[in-house]
Design a protein around this motif. Structure first.
Motif, PDB file in Angstrom:
ATOM      1  N   ASP A 132     -15.263  14.320  20.136  1.00  0.00           N
ATOM      2  CA  ASP A 132     -15.439  14.152  21.577  1.00  0.00           C
ATOM      3  C   ASP A 132     -15.302  12.680  22.005  1.00  0.00           C
ATOM      4  O   ASP A 132     -15.798  12.297  23.063  1.00  0.00           O
ATOM      5  CB  ASP A 132     -16.797  14.700  22.020  1.00  0.00           C
ATOM      6  CG  ASP A 132     -17.961  14.044  21.284  1.00  0.00           C
ATOM      7  OD1 ASP A 132     -17.699  13.151  20.445  1.00  0.00           O
ATOM      8  OD2 ASP A 132     -19.125  14.426  21.536  1.00  0.00           O
ATOM      9  N   TRP A 247     -19.108  17.510  28.426  1.00  0.00           N
ATOM     10  CA  TRP A 247     -19.162  17.240  26.986  1.00  0.00           C
ATOM     11  C   TRP A 247     -18.896  18.502  26.166  1.00  0.00           C
ATOM     12  O   TRP A 247     -18.426  18.426  25.034  1.00  0.00           O
ATOM     13  CB  TRP A 247     -20.525  16.669  26.609  1.00  0.00           C
ATOM     14  CG  TRP A 247     -20.732  15.251  27.037  1.00  0.00           C
ATOM     15  CD1 TRP A 247     -21.146  14.820  28.259  1.00  0.00           C
ATOM     16  CD2 TRP A 247     -20.518  14.067  26.256  1.00  0.00           C
ATOM     17  NE1 TRP A 247     -21.213  13.443  28.296  1.00  0.00           N
ATOM     18  CE2 TRP A 247     -20.839  12.952  27.068  1.00  0.00           C
ATOM     19  CE3 TRP A 247     -20.107  13.836  24.953  1.00  0.00           C
ATOM     20  CZ2 TRP A 247     -20.752  11.643  26.628  1.00  0.00           C
ATOM     21  CZ3 TRP A 247     -20.013  12.516  24.484  1.00  0.00           C
ATOM     22  CH2 TRP A 247     -20.338  11.445  25.322  1.00  0.00           C
ATOM     23  N   SER A 281     -14.350  21.913  18.910  1.00  0.00           N
ATOM     24  CA  SER A 281     -14.381  20.654  18.169  1.00  0.00           C
ATOM     25  C   SER A 281     -13.071  20.466  17.389  1.00  0.00           C
ATOM     26  O   SER A 281     -12.479  19.389  17.385  1.00  0.00           O
ATOM     27  CB  SER A 281     -15.581  20.655  17.215  1.00  0.00           C
ATOM     28  OG  SER A 281     -15.580  19.499  16.426  1.00  0.00           O
ATOM     29  N   ARG A 284     -10.232  19.682  19.837  1.00  0.00           N
ATOM     30  CA  ARG A 284     -10.261  18.291  20.298  1.00  0.00           C
ATOM     31  C   ARG A 284      -9.710  17.330  19.254  1.00  0.00           C
ATOM     32  O   ARG A 284      -9.084  16.328  19.582  1.00  0.00           O
ATOM     33  CB  ARG A 284     -11.696  17.888  20.641  1.00  0.00           C
ATOM     34  CG  ARG A 284     -12.147  18.305  22.031  1.00  0.00           C
ATOM     35  CD  ARG A 284     -13.611  18.005  22.190  1.00  0.00           C
ATOM     36  NE  ARG A 284     -14.041  18.041  23.579  1.00  0.00           N
ATOM     37  CZ  ARG A 284     -15.299  18.109  23.955  1.00  0.00           C
ATOM     38  NH1 ARG A 284     -16.261  18.161  23.035  1.00  0.00           N
ATOM     39  NH2 ARG A 284     -15.622  18.123  25.227  1.00  0.00           N
TER      40      ARG A 284
END
Length: 589
Positions: A132, A247, A281, A284
Motif C-alpha cells: 500500500d 487504505w 494486497s 497492489r
C-alpha cells in the motif's frame, strides 16, 4: 437494533459510496478479529445500498476499546504525529519514496546480471515497498491537498476515543443500522455527547476530493441570495470511514505520459473481507503505472487474473459459487484528476469499469487456469501497443470498450485494427507485437458467444482462415529473401470493406481464394514441392457461403479476419511446412 447487519446507502453513486462501505467493513472486521476471530465479515451489493453481515452480533462491551485503523502520513516538513499521540502508527512519505528508489536500483542491478543468484533475488524481495505504499505517496502529494485532512481525521478518532470510550464505534453502528437511518440526527447526537469538550465544534470537516470526487470548493448554497465561495462540510466520522476505505480498497496511479492521476476503487458484489485483503494486497504489488487508457485496461485484467490465481492457490474456487467473476466483484469505480495548476489536481471525470466477465461458470481449477491463460495473453498483447501513436490510441479505446463493457462489437473493431497494427509492426521487425493465439480466441468466443461456435467449428471456415493466415502473419516472420509466398498487406481491411453486402463480400473472398490457390500451385511447381500450403477447395467456399446466408456477411467476415490474423502454433513457415506436410495434401480447388 440488529447488531449483525449493517447498510451503507449509495447516496452519491460514485466511488465515495464504495470507500464508505469498505471503511465500515474494515472497522467491523478489525473489531471482530480481536473479539470473535472466527467470524467472517461479508460485504454485499444489494442494489441501492451495500449490506454488511458480520457473522455474529457486535457486543456492546467490545465498543469501548480504542483502536487505530489507519496510520498518520508524515513527512519531514509539515506533517508530524501530534503531541500526546506518539504511540500511534505512522508512515513517512520521505522514507516510502526512499525505499522505492532503493528497490528500483536493486532491480536494475539484478537486471544487468547475466545470471541472477538467489541472494540478489532475496535482497530485491527484502527491499520491496509495502503493497500500500502508493496510498502513502498519494496522500503525501501536496497537490492532492488531502494529507492535512487525513491526519486530522486520524487524530480526532484517537483523541475522542480516549476521552469518550465507545462513543465513536456506537455512532458508527447507529449510522449504518438501517438503509434509511437519519444521519443528521445521529451526527447531532454525537455533537451533543461531546458538547462539554474541546470537540464541540469539530463535528464536521472539509470534504476532500480524494474521498468525495463529486464535491469541491465552489458556490454550493441552495439559494442564490447566499452564494459565496466555500468548501463543503461533512460529518467527520463519515469522512474517517472513507479514509479507512481508501487504505482498504483503492489503487492510485499516475499516467506515464500526461499530468493525470487515476484512482481505482473496487466495487464489490459479494466479498469476504478477510479474503479481499489477500487478493488486493497481491494486486497492489503487481500494478504498474501506464498511459491513461492502457491503465484502465491493465487494471481490470490484472485484478481478475490475481483474483483467480489467489483462489487457485488457496483452493477457494467456492467464492465464485459456480458462477462468474462478477458474482464476487462488479468492477472498478474510477476518478480521474488532472494537474490544471501547479498546486492542485482537479477532478475531471468519474467512470465505472466492468471486469472481463467472459467465463459463465468457474467450477474447476482447469476453468480457472484457462481463464488466467486467456487474461495473460490479452495483457501481453495490450502492453505491446504504443498508446502515444494515434493508431495505438484508437486500438486501446476500442479494447477498453470491449473489456470494461463486455461488449463484443468493439472487440471486432479492435481486432480489425490490430491486424493492420500487427502487420505494420512485424514488417518493421518489432516482434514484441504478437498475434493472438487461435486457441485462446476460440475459447473466448465459445465462452462469450456460444451461438457463434458452429462457425468456428466449420471446416470450410477454418480452411479459409488458414489461407488468410498463410498469406499474412505466417510469411511475414520470414526474411524477405526467404519468402516464397507473397505477403498480402491490407487483406483484412479489404475484406471488411466489402462485408457490408453479402454479394460483395463473397466476390472479394472468391478473388482472394483464386489468387491464393494460383500462387500456391505456382510456387509448388517452381520449387518442385519444397514449399507447400493447403489449397482452399470448392467445398470450403460452399461452406462459407452457407455460413454467410445463416449468420450474415459482417459476422463471418469479422471472425475470418480475427482468426486469419491469429497464431496457430501448429502452422509453420513455408520451408518447414514443405518438409513436414504429407504427400498429396495439396489438392485442386
Amino acid at each position: 437494533m440488529d447488531y449483525q447487519h449493517y447498510y451503507i446507502p449509495k447516496s452519491t453513486r460514485t466511488l465515495s459510496d464504495a470507500l464508505l462501505a469498505f471503511g465500515v467493513a474494515t472497522v467491523l472486521q478489525e473489531l471482530l478479529q480481536r473479539h470473535a476471530p472466527q467470524a467472517e465479515v461479508i460485504l454485499r451489493d444489494a442494489g441501492s445500498y451495500y449490506a454488511i453481515d458480520t457473522g455474529v452480533p457486535i457486543q456492546e462491551a467490545w465498543l469501548a476499546e480504542a483502536h487505530q485503523h489507519i496510520p498518520f502520513v508524515t513527512d519531514e516538513r509539515r506533517h508530524k504525529v501530534p503531541e500526546g499521540l506518539e504511540f500511534a502508527a505512522a508512515r513517512s512519505v520521505d522514507e516510502t519514496w526512499e525505499t522505492f528508489r532503493r528497490f528500483l536500483e536493486q532491480q536494475e542491478q539484478l537486471r544487468q546480471q547475466v545470471e541472477a543468484d538467489d541472494v540478489a533475488a532475496q535482497a530485491l524481495a527484502d527491499l520491496a515497498p509495502e503493497p500500500d505504499w502508493t496510498i502513502v505517496t498519494y496522500l503525501g502529494d501536496y497537490r492532492m491537498q488531502a494529507q492535512h485532512i487525513h491526519n486530522g481525521l486520524v487524530e480526532q478518532w484517537l483523541r475522542t476515543g480516549q476521552q469518550f470510550p465507545g462513543l465513536n464505534m456506537r455512532t458508527v453502528l447507529e449510522l449504518f443500522s438501517s438503509p434509511t437511518a437519519d444521519w443528521d440526527a445521529i451526527a447531532a447526537d454525537w455533537k451533543k455527547a461531546v458538547k462539554e469538550s474541546d470537540f464541540k465544534n469539530k463535528d464536521t470537516v472539509t470534504a476532500s476530493q480524494l474521498f468525495n470526487p463529486h464535491m469541491g470548493k465552489g458556490q454550493n448554497q441552495p439559494k442564490a441570495n447566499r452564494l459565496s465561495m466555500g468548501n463543503e462540510k461533512l460529518f467527520w466520522l463519515l469522512e474517517y470511514l472513507k479514509a479507512v476505505g481508501l487504505w482498504a480498497a483503492a489503487v492510485p496511479t499516475r499516467a506515464t505520459n500526461a499530468d493525470l492521476r487515476k484512482t481505482y476503487v473496487l466495487a464489490p458484489r459479494e466479498l469476504r473481507m478477510r479474503y479481499h485483503r489477500r487478493v488486493f494486497s497481491r494486486f497492489r504489488e503487481r500494478i504498474r503505472n501506464e498511459g491513461p487508457i492502457k491503465q484502465d485496461i491493465m487494471t481490470v485484467l490484472l485484478y481478475t487474473e490475481v483474483l483467480l490465481e489467489q483462489s487457485l492457490e488457496d483452493d477457494a474456487l467456492d467464492i465464485f459459487d459456480d458462477g462468474r467473476v462478477t458474482d464476487v466483484v462488479n468492477g472498478m469505480e474510477v476518478a480521474t484528476y488532472q494537474l490544471l495548476s501547479a498546486n492542485s489536481y482537479t477532478m475531471m471525470n468519474l467512470a465505472f469499469l466492468g471486469l472481463p466477465d467472459w467465463m459463465p461458470h468457474i467450477r474447476t481449477s482447469e476453468d480457472a487456469r484457462t481463464y488466467i491463460a486467456l487474461l495473460q495473453e490479452h495483457r501481453e498483447r495490450i502492453r505491446a501497443i504504443d498508446e502515444d501513436r494515434s493508431e495505438g490510441y484508437a486500438l486501446l479505446q476500442a479494447y477498453r470498450d470491449f473489456v470494461a463493457g463486455n461488449d463484443l462489437k468493439p472487440f471486432f473493431t479492435f481486432l480489425a485494427g490490430y491486424s493492420q497494427y500487427l502487420m505494420s509492426a512485424l514488417d518493421r521487425k518489432n516482434y514484441y507485437v504478437r498475434p493472438f493465439s487461435e486457441f485462446h480466441l476460440r475459447r473466448l468466443f465459445d465462452m462469450t458467444t456460444p451461438e457463434l461456435s458452429p462457425i468456428l467449428a466449420d471446416e470450410g471456415f477454418r480452411n479459409v482462415a488458414y489461407a488468410i493466415r498463410m498469406s499474412t502473419v505466417t510469411p511475414i516472420y520470414l526474411d524477405r529473401n526467404q519468402r516464397r509466398f507473397e505477403v498480402r498487406y491490407g487483406l483484412g481491411q479489404d475484406l471488411l470493406r466489402k462485408a457490408q453486402y453479402p454479394d460483395d463480400f463473397i466476390q472479394a473472398l472468391s478473388e482472394f481464394i483464386q489468387s491464393y490457390n494460383d500462387e500456391t500451385l505456382r510456387v509448388h511447381e517452381r520449387t518442385k514441392g519444397a514449399a507447400r500450403r493447403r489449397l482452399v477447395t470448392t467445398q470450403d467456399i460452399e461452406s462459407v457461403v452457407r455460413l454467410v446466408d445463416t449468420y450474415g456477411s459482417k459476422t463471418v467476415c469479422n471472425l475470418l479476419v480475427a482468426f486469419g490474423y491469429a497464431r496457430d502454433p501448429r502452422v509453420k513457415p513455408e520451408e518447414e511446412l514443405g518438409t513436414a506436410t504429407p504427400e498429396g495434401e495439396v489438392a485442386q480447388a
